[in-house]
Design a protein around this motif. Sequence first.
Motif, PDB file in Angstrom:
ATOM      1  N   HIS A  76       3.917 -31.054 -19.868  1.00 44.32           N
ATOM      2  CA  HIS A  76       4.069 -32.035 -18.791  1.00 44.32           C
ATOM      3  C   HIS A  76       3.701 -31.392 -17.458  1.00 44.32           C
ATOM      4  O   HIS A  76       2.677 -31.692 -16.879  1.00 44.32           O
ATOM      5  N   HIS A  77       4.524 -30.467 -16.981  1.00 40.63           N
ATOM      6  CA  HIS A  77       4.336 -29.787 -15.702  1.00 40.63           C
ATOM      7  C   HIS A  77       3.146 -28.826 -15.802  1.00 40.63           C
ATOM      8  O   HIS A  77       3.157 -27.908 -16.614  1.00 40.63           O
ATOM      9  N   PHE A  78       2.085 -29.076 -15.001  1.00 39.97           N
ATOM     10  CA  PHE A  78       0.853 -28.273 -15.057  1.00 39.97           C
ATOM     11  C   PHE A  78       0.335 -28.173 -16.500  1.00 39.97           C
ATOM     12  O   PHE A  78      -0.027 -27.091 -16.977  1.00 39.97           O
ATOM     13  N   ALA A  79       0.303 -29.319 -17.169  1.00 36.07           N
ATOM     14  CA  ALA A  79      -0.135 -29.364 -18.570  1.00 36.07           C
ATOM     15  C   ALA A  79      -1.535 -28.805 -18.756  1.00 36.07           C
ATOM     16  O   ALA A  79      -1.818 -28.110 -19.741  1.00 36.07           O
ATOM     17  N   ASP A 100       1.604 -34.539 -25.744  1.00 38.00           N
ATOM     18  CA  ASP A 100       1.317 -34.770 -24.331  1.00 38.00           C
ATOM     19  C   ASP A 100       2.373 -35.662 -23.672  1.00 38.00           C
ATOM     20  O   ASP A 100       2.507 -36.835 -24.007  1.00 38.00           O
ATOM     21  N   GLU A 101       3.117 -35.096 -22.735  1.00 38.68           N
ATOM     22  CA  GLU A 101       4.119 -35.847 -21.985  1.00 38.68           C
ATOM     23  C   GLU A 101       3.737 -35.948 -20.507  1.00 38.68           C
ATOM     24  O   GLU A 101       4.604 -36.052 -19.638  1.00 38.68           O
ATOM     25  N   ARG A 102       2.429 -35.934 -20.224  1.00 42.25           N
ATOM     26  CA  ARG A 102       1.976 -36.004 -18.834  1.00 42.25           C
ATOM     27  C   ARG A 102       2.501 -37.257 -18.114  1.00 42.25           C
ATOM     28  O   ARG A 102       2.895 -37.198 -16.959  1.00 42.25           O
ATOM     29  N   LYS A 103       2.533 -38.385 -18.816  1.00 46.56           N
ATOM     30  CA  LYS A 103       2.934 -39.647 -18.186  1.00 46.56           C
ATOM     31  C   LYS A 103       4.420 -39.685 -17.886  1.00 46.56           C
ATOM     32  O   LYS A 103       4.842 -40.290 -16.890  1.00 46.56           O
ATOM     33  N   GLN A 104       5.217 -39.067 -18.731  1.00 47.47           N
ATOM     34  CA  GLN A 104       6.672 -39.077 -18.534  1.00 47.47           C
ATOM     35  C   GLN A 104       7.309 -37.896 -19.230  1.00 47.47           C
ATOM     36  O   GLN A 104       7.069 -37.651 -20.407  1.00 47.47           O
ATOM     37  N   LYS A 114       8.670 -37.953 -29.442  1.00 48.86           N
ATOM     38  CA  LYS A 114       7.265 -38.082 -29.071  1.00 48.86           C
ATOM     39  C   LYS A 114       6.371 -37.283 -30.025  1.00 48.86           C
ATOM     40  O   LYS A 114       5.252 -37.694 -30.335  1.00 48.86           O
ATOM     41  N   ALA A 115       6.880 -36.160 -30.509  1.00 51.79           N
ATOM     42  CA  ALA A 115       6.094 -35.277 -31.380  1.00 51.79           C
ATOM     43  C   ALA A 115       6.230 -35.631 -32.862  1.00 51.79           C
ATOM     44  O   ALA A 115       5.756 -34.890 -33.719  1.00 51.79           O
TER      45      ALA A 115
END
Length: 262
Positions: A76-79, A100-104, A114-115
């Motif tokens: 997420h953070h700086f993915a 990928d948790e970029r959105k949330q 999610k995984a």
Amino acid sequence: DIEKPILSGILNFIIIVTIFYRMKVMIFAAGLGTRLKPLTDNKPKALVELNGKPVLEHLILRLKKQGFNDLVINVHHFADKIESFLKKNNNFNANIEISDERKQLLETGGGLLKAKRFLESSEIFIIHNSDIFCDIDLNSLIKQHLKNNALATLAVQKRDSSRKLLFDEKNYLCQWKNIKTNKIKEARIPVGSLTERSFSGIHIINSNIFKFIIEKGKFSIIDLYLRLSKDHKISAFETKHNYWFDLGKPENILEAEKSLII
């Protein structure tokens, strides 16, 4: 008669080996790393360095050394920086999938859910926080988990911590307690006395846990365990190790560097 237990032992060994070589490890690396500021102002916590090497690299190499080559990493953070780092190093010759948790940012329970598509093919899988640096024998954790037939087994230890997990005499998770506020979350009625332990940031889970998850979005995996413990065995594995460090704070990284030759 003598041949039967021998054959049974061989079959059990084959089953364990088969499970082991298909097993995946999920690395929780999506957190904001707030406690590590200012080190995480321009990088994710998984890429903060310990003795000149990102903690994620230390963890991947240690997992590979113990025989684990199929990894899932949530980001997420700086993915982008984690993905670039892995690409630059050819994934350290491991099979790595990105959740990928970029959105949330979904916290630990939401991150697990999610995984799901990466993990459900593995009969059992390990979760390892990216900021935990230790030499815990994961194979011993696996053996106890299989022996106890638990839904999840949590690596725990005796250490000072503001949050405790309490297990009864049958090794069932019964309570969570905040030592500072004295807040308690009940899971189940204990059998006998309770033992307090601190979570080590490593756990092993049966993939059929996904059948029982009704939570959505962001949620804590510890809260999930507390809910499921009413009907399922969530057990403890008391670790034996030479070192264990939570690298979530800059001072802890300095302590690890002073204590170890890496």
